[in-house]
Write a protein that holds these residues in place. Sequence first.
Motif: not given
Length: 218
Positions: A191, A187-189, A193, A106, A196, A98
């Motif tokens: 950012r 959540h990764m998109k 962390d 991504l 995620a 992330a």
Amino acid sequence: MRSVIEKPKPFYEQSYHAIKRMIFEGKLKPGERIAEAKLAKELGVSKSPLREAIRVLEKEGLIVIDSRVKVYQPTIKDVEEIYFCRMALESFAAGLTARIATAEELKTIEGVLQKTEEAILQSKEQNTIIELNDTFHDLIIQYTQNSLLRKQLNDLEGLIYYFRILNFEGEKRAEAILEQHREIFRHMKQRDDEQASKAMIRHLQLDLDHLTAVLSHQ
């Protein structure tokens, strides 16, 4: 232009892939004894490459050799131990990816989720969807750029995939897993962390709960 002739794969390697496929497809059942002579004849190889393939599969945990050669039969304890390792390693991987994954990376993960949704809507074979789920997790690990982390999870690769197949038992499993993957990716998109990482732990805990129920029922 120079032409390159590919060498045929060694018989033990072909036997390894064939036996592994038979285990994953359920043609060799958990706990089933393997008759080497019969299997060698079925695969069209001698006993020597077959035994070499069996030794590799034993190292991966998919075959057990005691007084007999048998297909590995998972226990709830085994599943719990593998999943606790996955929670520790993959939650870290989700958080790290992330933070450091490129926009293109991504986008690749997002593409896998889109392909998974299409495969579900088109009622494609379960193996296709399982492989896409496997790719989702593999990409997250790959994009950490942490070779040691990848090695630790690669050592468990055979059993993880085997458990992933068993974990698909039950109605609407593909849809439930896809939604959990989407939450991780969301959540990764963003950012984020921490979230995620937490979403990955929730996903793996739900997988563990479901798989434990499946094994208990069996």
